[in-house]
Design an enzyme around this catalytic site. Structure first.
Site, PDB file in Angstrom:
ATOM      1  CG  PHE A 210      -0.108   6.884 -10.902  1.00 48.95           C
ATOM      2  CD1 PHE A 210       0.118   5.605 -10.725  1.00 48.95           C
ATOM      3  CD2 PHE A 210       0.460   7.328 -10.754  1.00 48.95           C
ATOM      4  CE1 PHE A 210       1.785   4.330 -10.804  1.00 48.95           C
ATOM      5  CE2 PHE A 210       2.012   6.726 -11.367  1.00 48.95           C
ATOM      6  CZ  PHE A 210       1.844   5.368 -11.141  1.00 48.95           C
ATOM      7  CB  SER A 211      -2.291   9.640  -5.855  1.00 44.72           C
ATOM      8  OG  SER A 211      -2.165   8.742  -5.404  1.00 44.72           O
TER       9      SER A 211
ATOM     10  CD  GLN B  35      -1.943   4.851  -6.580  1.00 45.16           C
ATOM     11  OE1 GLN B  35      -1.503   5.118  -6.533  1.00 45.16           O
ATOM     12  NE2 GLN B  35      -2.860   4.755  -6.644  1.00 45.16           N
TER      13      GLN B  35
ATOM     14  CG  MET C 104      -1.817   1.837   1.229  1.00 49.24           C
ATOM     15  SD  MET C 104      -2.719   0.993   2.969  1.00 49.24           S
ATOM     16  CE  MET C 104      -1.388   1.734   4.190  1.00 49.24           C
ATOM     17  CG  ASN C 105       1.524   3.977  -3.106  1.00 46.88           C
ATOM     18  OD1 ASN C 105       1.855   2.498  -3.741  1.00 46.88           O
ATOM     19  ND2 ASN C 105       1.888   5.168  -3.634  1.00 46.88           N
ATOM     20  CG  ASP C 106       0.278   8.246  -2.732  1.00 45.44           C
ATOM     21  OD1 ASP C 106       1.431   7.430  -2.144  1.00 45.44           O
ATOM     22  OD2 ASP C 106       0.597   8.435  -3.655  1.00 45.44           O
TER      23      ASP C 106
ATOM     24  CD  GLU D  83       5.199  12.296  -6.395  1.00 46.66           C
ATOM     25  OE1 GLU D  83       5.931  11.384  -7.475  1.00 46.66           O
ATOM     26  OE2 GLU D  83       5.795  11.689  -5.374  1.00 46.66           O
TER      27      GLU D  83
ATOM     28  CD1 TRP E 220       4.302   2.098  -5.662  1.00 46.86           C
ATOM     29  CD2 TRP E 220       5.478   2.142  -7.950  1.00 46.86           C
ATOM     30  NE1 TRP E 220       3.532   3.279  -6.140  1.00 46.86           N
ATOM     31  CE2 TRP E 220       4.631   2.682  -8.134  1.00 46.86           C
ATOM     32  CE3 TRP E 220       6.179   1.426  -8.774  1.00 46.86           C
ATOM     33  CZ2 TRP E 220       3.968   3.546  -8.952  1.00 46.86           C
ATOM     34  CZ3 TRP E 220       5.698   1.960  -9.827  1.00 46.86           C
ATOM     35  CH2 TRP E 220       5.165   3.214 -10.749  1.00 46.86           C
TER      36      TRP E 220
ATOM     37  CG  ASP F  51      -0.371  12.578  -7.214  1.00 40.58           C
ATOM     38  OD1 ASP F  51      -1.409  11.400  -8.122  1.00 40.58           O
ATOM     39  OD2 ASP F  51       0.793  12.709  -6.904  1.00 40.58           O
TER      40      ASP F  51
HETATM   41  N1  DQQ Z   1       2.179   7.839  -6.217  1.00 36.82           N
HETATM   42  C1  DQQ Z   1       1.464   7.588  -6.959  1.00 36.82           C
HETATM   43  C2  DQQ Z   1       1.651   9.006  -7.562  1.00 36.82           C
HETATM   44  C3  DQQ Z   1       1.588   9.852  -6.725  1.00 36.82           C
HETATM   45  C4  DQQ Z   1       2.575   8.894  -6.001  1.00 36.82           C
HETATM   46  C5  DQQ Z   1       1.857   6.174  -7.837  1.00 36.82           C
HETATM   47  C6  DQQ Z   1       2.924   9.580  -4.327  1.00 36.82           C
HETATM   48  O1  DQQ Z   1       0.280   9.413  -8.036  1.00 36.82           O
HETATM   49  O2  DQQ Z   1       2.495  10.572  -7.669  1.00 36.82           O
HETATM   50  O3  DQQ Z   1       1.478   5.288  -6.903  1.00 36.82           O
HETATM   51  O4  DQQ Z   1       3.790   8.272  -3.801  1.00 36.82           O
END
Ligand code: DQQ
Length: 546
Positions: A149-150, A105, A87-89, A277, A113, A208
């Site tokens: 993406f985000s 994400q 997991m990210n954002d 971002e 990732w 984003d």
């Molecule tokens: N993570 C997303 C992007 C964003 C970045 C991609 C920031 O949309 O810019 O996984 O962590």
């Protein structure tokens, strides 16, 4: 516009090509126990736990992975985690009809990732969560074929919408949900709604989107930047969400970076501060705030908003460099609530082998501050997790004082102190009885900085051993109490200093007996007016969040 502009959710939505499990969009009724439900392939798939790639592929099944995660002592027990994998954002947080929706994400097949989907979870109290089916998946051949993406969620004509970045190239795409539980989303058939950045600008990135309304216009900010000059936030406007016009730059530079490229190093626009971002722009009290994520950390700007342009007057970091991609929304009782992604502090090989990576921060509430920056505090809902309380008042600390009454890896520690003559007050957590392993939270008087020292947190040389510093965390003026709240949750340490700033770290103690707490003063005395330590209740039985 075609008469049916929104694609049905199942259209072309399949997980990665290597993974032969077709996405099931059925609704999980949760009418059977979660464990029974998860023993079925459909149960695992609908919650986003798919037959894994990577190290767990060899171990057989999603079920084997889930067992390993439930037994992993490094997995936090009261922070939000995805069911497994990466997991990210935080994406598109929204409070809709009494329910908090948290999207994020997500790579549903491996703890690295890539292969970006939007995971989804819901809560009615901001604390306890139910995993939901994946909300957005790449559509083969579509503008998001390489990843969703985000982006942001918002309500238009009483219908929740999402605007997000489809890659590659980076374009902005729209989806909506007419499902009251937001479990299924329909993508706009004529996506993307913005297909390229303005041709006159040579941007370092274009992603984003974040959205808000002013009178009859929708306004959208998009993260971007110009090489060698710094970050940019581009402003678009629309009346119908479909046709967008580029207007101007909402905000620009400085780069916010201490990055100094070494000879021959590959240029990285984000690290250089040349790409902002996840811009997040909102009104707070009488002022405006712009958050951007750059150089591995989140910068928070406060300033003036006039003629649809933001002018930064002051800025500071929100947290250290393990906290990223912060995203806010309006929660119940008109609170501005902030989520952020807590990264791992160990190697990719280590987290990929563990089968999970990334934690969501605790929900943080932003409030108008004293002029220099917003106040930031843990959401009060977290107090519902307090179990046993240990309390001390008027402690005079001169050397090290171990607190034998309390032990644990799931604690909240609240302190109010006066610096006295000491140069530093140190709170030690996850301390082994012989002191060989410990994590030190240091309140430094001369520099007024908060330091999170994880150099001795684990004896495993593979983990990151470092000290992070957050400047200007303390006041240290006569008669003023300093306040510290430390949330310890297995491998996460999340600290709030004086409702002013945060500092988050990751620790992976190698010893099972590294559970102790101690206070220590350096070079003099400190008066701790009050100290409360709460043992925290896990949010689920088995470290799997729901
Ligand atoms: N993570 C997303 C992007 C964003 C970045 C991609 C920031 O949309 O810019 O996984 O962590």
């Amino acid at each position: 516009m075609s008469r049916q502009p929104w694609a049905e959710p199942s259209a072309g939505q399949e997980f990665g090509k290597e993974n032969k499990v077709k996405r099931t969009l059925h609704t999980n009724t949760f009418g059977i126990s979660r464990r029974d439900f998860l023993t079925t392939a459909a149960g695992c798939a609908s919650l986003g736990i798919l037959t894994p790639q990577g190290p767990y592929a060899a171990k057989g099944s999603a079920w084997a992975l889930e067992q390993a995660l439930a037994d992993d002592p490094q997995r936090p027990r009261y922070h939000f985690l995805p069911p497994a994998h990466w997991m990210n954002d935080p994406n598109g947080p929204i409070y809709w009809q009494g329910t908090y929706h948290l999207f994020y994400q997500y790579n549903p097949v491996a703890a690295v990732w890539g292969n970006m989907h939007w995971g989804h979870a819901t809560s009615t109290d901001l604390i306890h969560w139910k995993h939901q089916p994946i909300a957005l998946a790449p559509t083969p051949g579509g503008p998001d074929k390489d990843g969703c993406f985000s982006g942001s969620a918002f309500v238009h004509e009483r219908t929740p919408h999402i605007i997000y970045t489809g890659v590659w190239p980076e374009t902005q795409c729209l989806a909506l949900s007419d499902d009251p539980h937001l479990r299924t989303w329909k993508k706009f058939k004529r996506n993307p709604v913005v297909s390229a950045p303005p041709s006159a600008l040579r941007v370092t990135g274009f992603r984003d989107p974040s959205i808000w309304r002013e009178r009859n216009d929708w306004l959208m900010s998009i993260g971007a930047g110009v090489r060698g000059e710094g970050g940019r936030v581009l402003l678009y406007t629309s009346r119908d969400l479909i046709n967008w016009q580029y207007s101007h730059q909402l905000a620009e530079g400085p780069p916010f970076s201490v990055y100094e490229p070494k000879g021959g190093e590959k240029y990285d626009a984000v690290a250089a501060g040349d790409m902002w971002e996840c811009p997040d722009f909102f009104r707070l009290g009488d002022g405006h705030v712009l958050l951007v994520s750059t150089q591995g950390a989140v910068a928070q700007m406060t300033g003036r908003y006039l003629d649809r342009k933001f002018e930064c007057e002051r800025w500071r970091w929100v947290d250290g460099d393990l906290y990223y991609a912060a995203k806010s929304f309006m929660g119940a009782r008109n609170r501005r609530i902030l989520w952020g992604w807590i990264r791992e502090g160990r190697s990719e090989a280590a987290y990929s082998a563990a089968g999970w990576a990334g934690v969501m921060s605790l929900p943080r509430v932003l409030m108008p501050g004293d002029g220099s920056a917003p106040r930031i505090e843990p959401a009060e809902e977290i107090t519902a997790l307090r179990r046993q309380r240990h309390h001390w008042s008027d402690l005079e600390i001169s050397s090290e004082r171990v607190l034998p009454e309390v032990k644990g890896d799931g604690l909240e520690i609240e302190l109010e102190f006066e610096p006295g003559s000491a140069e530093a007050l140190v709170v030690k957590v996850r301390r082994s009885p012989d002191g060989n392993e410990e994590t030190a939270i240091v309140c430094q008087r001369p520099s007024r900085a908060l330091v999170l020292d994880t150099r001795r947190s684990s004896q495993n040389p593979e983990d990151f051993h470092r000290a992070q510093t957050m400047p200007e965390s303390f006041y240290f003026v006569k008669g003023r109490m300093e306040k510290l709240s430390i949330f310890l949750d297995c491998s996460v340490v999340e600290i709030f200093a004086n409702s002013r700033c945060c500092l988050t770290g990751r620790i992976y103690p190698s010893r099972a007996d590294s559970l102790g707490v101690a206070l220590c003063a350096k070079g003099g005395d400190v008066r701790v007016k009050s100290l409360d330590i709460f043992e925290m209740k896990p949010i689920s039985r088995d470290r799997l969040t729901t």
